[in-house]
Design a protein around this motif. Structure first.
Motif, short mmCIF file in Angstrom:
data_model
loop_
_atom_site.label_atom_id
_atom_site.label_comp_id
_atom_site.label_asym_id
_atom_site.label_seq_id
_atom_site.Cartn_x
_atom_site.Cartn_y
_atom_site.Cartn_z
N SER A 58 -31.17 -40.19 7.56
CA SER A 58 -31.19 -41.09 8.77
C SER A 58 -30.31 -42.26 8.26
N ALA A 59 -30.11 -43.09 9.59
CA ALA A 59 -29.25 -44.40 9.35
C ALA A 59 -29.84 -45.25 8.34
N GLY A 60 -28.98 -45.82 7.67
CA GLY A 60 -29.80 -46.87 6.63
C GLY A 60 -30.08 -46.31 5.14
N SER A 61 -30.25 -44.92 5.18
CA SER A 61 -30.76 -44.46 4.31
C SER A 61 -29.97 -44.73 2.93
N PRO A 62 -30.44 -44.88 1.69
CA PRO A 62 -29.67 -45.28 0.50
C PRO A 62 -29.23 -44.14 -0.13
N GLU A 63 -29.93 -42.83 0.24
CA GLU A 63 -29.70 -41.62 -0.27
C GLU A 63 -28.21 -41.25 -0.30
N ILE A 64 -27.74 -40.47 -1.07
CA ILE A 64 -26.35 -40.01 -1.00
C ILE A 64 -25.73 -39.32 0.14
N GLN A 65 -26.70 -38.44 0.82
CA GLN A 65 -26.22 -37.77 1.90
C GLN A 65 -25.91 -38.59 3.07
N ASN A 66 -26.36 -39.65 3.11
CA ASN A 66 -26.11 -40.54 4.11
C ASN A 66 -24.58 -41.62 3.96
N TRP A 67 -24.20 -41.61 2.59
CA TRP A 67 -23.35 -42.33 2.24
C TRP A 67 -21.88 -41.71 1.98
N ILE A 68 -21.76 -40.34 1.93
CA ILE A 68 -20.70 -39.65 1.68
C ILE A 68 -19.59 -39.73 2.80
N PRO A 69 -20.00 -39.55 4.06
CA PRO A 69 -19.28 -39.48 5.16
C PRO A 69 -18.37 -40.95 5.31
N ILE A 70 -18.93 -42.04 4.62
CA ILE A 70 -18.12 -43.20 5.01
C ILE A 70 -16.88 -43.33 4.48
N GLU A 71 -16.66 -42.39 3.08
CA GLU A 71 -15.25 -42.45 2.61
C GLU A 71 -14.35 -41.67 3.59
N PHE A 72 -14.69 -40.98 4.28
CA PHE A 72 -13.65 -39.85 5.16
C PHE A 72 -13.69 -40.47 6.49
N LEU A 73 -14.78 -41.46 7.16
CA LEU A 73 -14.70 -41.41 8.49
C LEU A 73 -14.51 -43.10 8.70
N GLY A 74 -14.48 -43.80 7.51
CA GLY A 74 -14.46 -45.22 7.62
C GLY A 74 -15.63 -45.87 8.38
N THR A 75 -16.85 -45.43 8.46
CA THR A 75 -17.91 -45.64 9.28
C THR A 75 -19.07 -46.66 7.98
N SER A 76 -20.23 -46.87 8.52
CA SER A 76 -21.23 -47.52 7.76
C SER A 76 -22.40 -46.59 7.59
N TYR A 99 -10.90 -33.68 13.33
CA TYR A 99 -11.87 -34.35 14.42
C TYR A 99 -11.47 -35.84 14.71
N MET A 100 -10.93 -36.36 13.87
CA MET A 100 -10.39 -37.82 13.82
C MET A 100 -9.22 -37.78 14.65
N ASP A 101 -8.35 -36.72 14.64
CA ASP A 101 -6.99 -36.56 15.39
C ASP A 101 -7.51 -36.17 16.92
N LEU A 102 -8.55 -35.50 16.89
CA LEU A 102 -9.14 -35.15 18.31
C LEU A 102 -9.68 -36.42 18.93
N GLY A 103 -9.84 -37.45 18.40
CA GLY A 103 -10.46 -38.59 18.92
C GLY A 103 -11.87 -38.56 19.04
N VAL A 104 -12.61 -37.76 18.07
CA VAL A 104 -14.14 -37.89 18.00
C VAL A 104 -14.61 -39.18 17.35
N ASN A 105 -15.52 -39.67 17.92
CA ASN A 105 -16.03 -41.10 17.83
C ASN A 105 -16.71 -40.75 16.17
N PRO A 106 -16.18 -41.78 15.42
CA PRO A 106 -16.59 -41.53 13.81
C PRO A 106 -17.78 -41.77 13.83
N ASP A 107 -18.63 -42.46 14.51
CA ASP A 107 -20.26 -42.83 14.07
C ASP A 107 -20.80 -41.67 14.70
#
Length: 439
Positions: A164-182, A365-373
């Protein structure tokens, strides 16, 4: 054709050998060897041309790359969990929840206790070890079939909290590196999906337990059942504060430090636990050592599977499979969700599945314009579905090592709550994002 046989056969072999209790550090390289041989991949760097794929090079690149990227998060997460456990802070929070909800809501109390600890950043394994004795006591007093304890523990830990959003578990943090999200990416959809999974999953769990009890199933005590230790515990508030500290620090620094905010947050949690509960520690440094060992085992097992993925993704069959999944008609979120979920299922690891899939999928997917969030939240939720197949490390540990059950007796309920419920939540998330919510 041989390459596809090798890929599917290697995965099947990985699942079978893991189900039989073999060590992942041994099993994963063996299965990678199987994949490499059937795909005609050179086994050693010396047998391949410069820059060409080979078994040893690709396996160790995947293994070491994952360790380099995530070791400190695993280390501090495990240490935080162990100091919460050793000080009695985790038990204090769990007992407070149980006391507030009461015996009539025994199952709900177990689920809520796991959810609070997990969302506060405590390691999933530590949560299971910490809550199990109380869960056992509650199931005994309520005369409920004990084979559902693993399902209650897993449901509270790895479904509506872990991804879930805000969770400090690693599964919520790995996408940040690749998608530039929070870590709060897509929080509106995440909140709706989490509430849905929590309510529907709890209803289903209660329904399964009630049905079993109505057919005559009762609690069966065993001689080796652990006893709930009666020792002085910290005030529940002193147990909750470190969890809040982790969440607040990760929120404050996630923009400036991105992934590294989790390191600062978990370190803050360890310090807060020590300062608030130091007189309750049995042995603080022993807890730190225990957490360190646990981190090495956890990241070693995950990295071993990521290493297998490093070999698997280098064979021709993998590209064929990924192309098929990423070109599914309709919303690109569907293709991304299927790809991550399938790879997480192949590896038996949500974090491992993301680490393998995102370097390939994110640019596409980023090249396709998919919303990163939207992609972040979809990927996070999807990684927590098929990863909970029977060979998953957490599932094996919780069902067998902690609860002393068999897969035959316990996995039906575990699978329903940790595979089917997240898949339904994933479908709901994709629908909501498709209507523009949270984008």
């Amino acid at each position: 054709m041989l390459s596809m046989i090798g890929l599917i056969g290697g995965l099947a072999l990985l699942i079978i050998l893991t189900m039989r209790g073999m060590n992942l550090l041994v099993v994963a390289p063996l299965c990678a060897l199987f994949v490499a041989v059937l795909s005609g991949m050179p086994l050693f760097p010396q047998l391949a041309g410069e820059g060409e794929v080979n078994l040893i090079g690709n396996y160790m690149a995947g293994f070491s790359g994952f360790v380099a990227a995530w070791f400190l998060m695993f280390l501090l997460g495990a240490i935080f969990g162990k100091v919460m456990e050793d000080s009695g802070a985790a038990d204090s929070v769990s007992k407070w929840v149980v006391t507030k909800l009461g015996m009539k809501k025994a199952v709900l109390a177990i689920v809520v206790a796991c959810a609070i600890l997990t969302y506060g950043g405590v390691s999933l394994f530590v949560v299971a070890f910490s809550v199990y004795p109380m869960a056992l006591s509650l199931f005994k007093q309520a005369d409920l079939p004990r084979r559902f304890i693993p399902a209650a523990l897993a449901f509270g830990s790895v479904t509506f909290t872990m991804t879930s959003a805000g969770s400090p578990e690693i599964q919520n943090w790995i996408p940040i590196e690749f998608l530039g999200t929070s870590p709060y990416a897509g929080w509106e959809v995440s909140l709706i999906v989490a509430v849905f999974m929590a309510v529907f999953g709890y209803w289903w769990l209660k329904k399964m337990i009630t049905k079993a009890a109505s057919t005559g199933e009762r609690f069966e005590a065993r001689e080796d059942d652990p006893k709930v230790l009666e020792k002085e515990l910290p005030n529940p508030i002193a147990g909750l504060i470190p969890l809040v500290v982790v969440l607040i620090i990760s929120f404050i620094f996630h923009d400036s430090l991105e992934q590294s905010a989790l390191i600062v947050a978990l370190l803050g949690g360890v310090i807060a636990t020590y300062l608030l509960n130091r007189k309750f520690f049995t042995d603080f440094w022993a807890a730190v050592s225990g957490g360190t060992l646990g981190a090495l085992i956890a990241i070693g097992n995950t990295a071993a599977v990521v290493g297998f993925g490093g070999v698997a993704k280098a064979v021709p069959a993998f590209d064929t499979a990924v192309n098929a999944m990423t070109n599914i008609p309709g919303s690109p979120l569907i293709g991304g969700a299927i790809a991550v979920s399938v790879i997480a299922g192949m590896t038996g690891s949500a974090s491992g599945g993301q680490a393998i899939a995102l370097p390939i999928l994110a640019p596409h997917y980023m090249d396709l314009g998919v919303n990163p969030d939207a992609l972040h939240r979809t990927v996070a939720i999807s990684s927590g579905a098929l990863d909970s197949l029977p060979h998953n490390g957490y599932v094996v540990t919780t069902v067998r090592a902690i609860c002393g059950e068999t897969h035959k007796a316990a996995y039906g309920a575990v699978g329903a709550l940790t595979v089917i419920v997240p898949l339904l939540g994933l479908a709901l998330a994709i629908i909501l994002f498709s209507f523009g919510l949270g984008i």
